[in-house]
Design an enzyme around this catalytic site. Structure first.
Site, mmCIF file in Angstrom:
data_model
loop_
_atom_site.group_PDB
_atom_site.id
_atom_site.type_symbol
_atom_site.label_atom_id
_atom_site.label_comp_id
_atom_site.label_asym_id
_atom_site.label_seq_id
_atom_site.Cartn_x
_atom_site.Cartn_y
_atom_site.Cartn_z
ATOM 1 N N LYS A 122 0.828 -1.213 0.000
ATOM 2 C CA LYS A 122 0.000 0.000 0.000
ATOM 3 C C LYS A 122 0.861 1.261 0.000
ATOM 4 C CE LYS A 122 -4.326 -1.783 1.775
ATOM 5 N NZ LYS A 122 -5.393 -1.758 2.756
ATOM 6 N N LYS A 177 -5.065 -10.669 -5.677
ATOM 7 C CA LYS A 177 -6.323 -10.931 -4.975
ATOM 8 C C LYS A 177 -7.360 -9.857 -5.331
ATOM 9 C CE LYS A 177 -6.175 -8.304 -0.750
ATOM 10 N NZ LYS A 177 -6.904 -8.110 0.460
ATOM 11 N N LYS A 205 -10.589 -4.142 -2.677
ATOM 12 C CA LYS A 205 -11.356 -2.895 -2.773
ATOM 13 C C LYS A 205 -10.539 -1.803 -3.444
ATOM 14 C CE LYS A 205 -13.621 -3.398 1.703
ATOM 15 N NZ LYS A 205 -12.844 -3.450 2.941
HETATM 16 N N1 AQP Z 1 -9.735 -11.422 -2.241
HETATM 17 C C1 AQP Z 1 -10.056 -11.891 -1.053
HETATM 18 N N2 AQP Z 1 -10.304 -13.228 -0.882
HETATM 19 C C2 AQP Z 1 -10.636 -13.715 0.353
HETATM 20 N N3 AQP Z 1 -10.762 -12.931 1.456
HETATM 21 C C3 AQP Z 1 -10.529 -11.609 1.329
HETATM 22 N N4 AQP Z 1 -10.582 -10.575 2.205
HETATM 23 C C4 AQP Z 1 -10.257 -9.430 1.570
HETATM 24 N N5 AQP Z 1 -9.993 -9.676 0.277
HETATM 25 C C5 AQP Z 1 -10.167 -11.022 0.080
HETATM 26 C C6 AQP Z 1 -10.940 -10.719 3.612
HETATM 27 O O1 AQP Z 1 -12.023 -9.826 3.878
HETATM 28 C C7 AQP Z 1 -11.951 -9.431 5.249
HETATM 29 C C8 AQP Z 1 -12.192 -7.955 5.406
HETATM 30 O O2 AQP Z 1 -11.163 -7.267 4.750
HETATM 31 P P1 AQP Z 1 -10.968 -5.700 4.876
HETATM 32 O O3 AQP Z 1 -11.831 -5.008 3.919
HETATM 33 O O4 AQP Z 1 -11.122 -5.262 6.256
HETATM 34 O O5 AQP Z 1 -9.490 -5.486 4.497
HETATM 35 P P2 AQP Z 1 -8.663 -5.989 3.312
HETATM 36 O O6 AQP Z 1 -8.164 -7.369 3.534
HETATM 37 O O7 AQP Z 1 -7.600 -4.999 3.185
HETATM 38 O O8 AQP Z 1 -9.701 -5.982 2.079
HETATM 39 P P3 AQP Z 1 -9.390 -5.465 0.670
HETATM 40 O O9 AQP Z 1 -10.552 -5.633 -0.204
HETATM 41 O O10 AQP Z 1 -8.136 -6.046 0.157
HETATM 42 O O11 AQP Z 1 -9.220 -3.922 0.898
HETATM 43 P P4 AQP Z 1 -7.998 -3.036 0.501
HETATM 44 O O12 AQP Z 1 -7.982 -3.024 -1.004
HETATM 45 O O13 AQP Z 1 -8.326 -1.712 1.084
HETATM 46 O O14 AQP Z 1 -6.773 -3.662 1.065
HETATM 47 C C9 AQP Z 1 -10.594 -9.882 5.777
HETATM 48 O O15 AQP Z 1 -10.763 -11.020 6.573
HETATM 49 C C10 AQP Z 1 -9.831 -10.244 4.531
HETATM 50 O O16 AQP Z 1 -8.905 -11.278 4.755
#
Ligand code: AQP
Length: 350
Positions: A127, A212, A215
């Site tokens: 990030k 992966k 968001k």
């Molecule tokens: N691609 C994924 N496959 C399986 N699990 C996922 N999680 C996120 N992406 C995947 C799981 O979703 C939960 C909540 O995640 P979060 O939104 O709090 O944070 P994150 O992991 O940072 O999600 P993103 O979508 O990847 O957001 P950004 O892009 O901001 O980093 C967690 O349990 C995560 O493992």
């Protein structure tokens, strides 16, 4: 996570309730990866464990964002969690910033963590690289410590998360163990509950299947948002990148290394409809039908969530009441843990 265990199976015989905690950020729109990797397990776990779930709004401050948008998206996320099936009678649902002990314990844990171990966190590197390391917020660097505080405050045994959180969970365990050996037994050392490989642990971007689904992806084309219109979902899944092999026998197979796009679609089908991706692959000899079946499966999963969300969002006051009651319950547990921690560390009681 027990690999034999599937959402929907009857709960095992009664035993002392083990505690589960997990959180989700209110930044950006929630997507299929969030649901399959984490949220569907949250729903299942509320009947198996003493479950605490949290919209982690403090984590959202680690990257730039609009303040007005943050409070709206926090309520949206809480409403969506209820639409997914969280039930305030069976779990404790709250907003992280409503329980000040999360921030309080973070400071104590920051004085336990080292710069070296935080520098090794791959999510920070990714990030920070995107926005430039010089301007990355200190909070982004310290984010895994806040996450450790979230978990440790609730004497958590199990943390249902996607595979991307594995490293942060390891850090939480290291911090708890270091603290316990330095200051005496204070924290429960938690375990990660990550879905099995092929079962939604890491849902991949439909356009870049080696990354992966996220968001903060550069393009929306490969991300299925839970709020996407069913027609948009269908289009995104049908345009998913597969690979250049000509269709025919053997072209559809479970092989995440060589065929990440096809394997991702098989994993979506397996996770939503049940079964193993390698078995499901045998029913296909071309990509078109695989994509069309995967699109149908995703739409049939998302449509009822969207309908329920529409109903619940008619009454934001009711959602806020759930969050207020959840915060009161969470605060009781968090206050006791924080008190134990500050006393163990030698802080004078007022
Ligand atoms: N691609 C994924 N496959 C399986 N699990 C996922 N999680 C996120 N992406 C995947 C799981 O979703 C939960 C909540 O995640 P979060 O939104 O709090 O944070 P994150 O992991 O940072 O999600 P993103 O979508 O990847 O957001 P950004 O892009 O901001 O980093 C967690 O349990 C995560 O493992």
């Amino acid at each position: 996570m027990d690999e034999q265990q599937k959402p929907g199976q009857p709960a095992p015989p009664a035993k002392p309730a083990r505690r589960v905690f997990s959180g989700i950020q209110p930044t950006g729109a929630p997507h299929l990866g969030n649901y399959l990797g984490a949220l569907r397990w949250w729903v299942d776990f509320q009947d198996r464990y003493d479950a605490f779930y949290c919209v982690v709004d403090l984590h959202a401050l680690t990257v730039p964002g609009d303040p007005e948008e943050l409070s709206k998206s926090t309520l949206t996320m809480a409403t969506l969690l209820l639409a997914c099936g969280l039930d305030p009678a069976r779990c404790t649902l709250f907003v992280q910033s409503h329980v000040h002990y999360h921030a309080d314990l973070t400071w104590l844990l920051e004085c336990t963590a080292s710069m070296g171990e935080l520098s090794r966190m791959t999510q920070f590197k990714d990030k920070a690289q995107k926005g430039g390391e010089e301007s990355a917020r200190v909070g982004l660097f310290a984010y895994p410590v806040l996450m450790a505080a979230d978990i440790l405050l609730y004497d958590t045994d199990l943390v249902p998360v996607g595979d991307d959180q594995r490293q942060h969970l390891e850090l939480t365990r290291d911090l708890a163990q270091r603290w316990n050996s330095r200051y005496g037994p204070t924290f429960v050392v938690p375990e990660a509950a990550i879905p099995p490989v092929g079962g939604g642990a890491r849902v991949m971007d439909l356009q870049e299947p080696r990354r992966k689904m996220s968001k903060s992806a550069d393009s929306d084309a490969g991300v299925v948002y839970l709020f996407d219109d069913p027609k948009v979902i269908e289009r995104k899944v049908k345009r998913a990148v597969t690979d250049l092999d000509p269709p025919g026998p053997g072209s559809v197979r479970w092989d995440p290394e060589e065929k990440p796009g096809v394997s991702n679609l098989l994993e979506l089908l397996a996770t939503i409809r049940g079964g193993k991706p390698e078995d499901i692959a045998r029913a296909y000899d071309g990509y078109a039908r695989l994509k069309s079946d995967a699109a149908d499966a995703v739409v049939s999963l998302v449509r009822p969530l969207q309908e329920r969300y529409r109903e619940l969002s008619q009454d934001p006051g009711a959602v806020q009441a759930v969050l207020a009651a959840g915060a009161r319950k969470a605060e009781e547990v968090a206050a006791a843990t924080y008190d134990r921690a500050r006393t163990a560390m030698g802080l004078l009681t007022a």
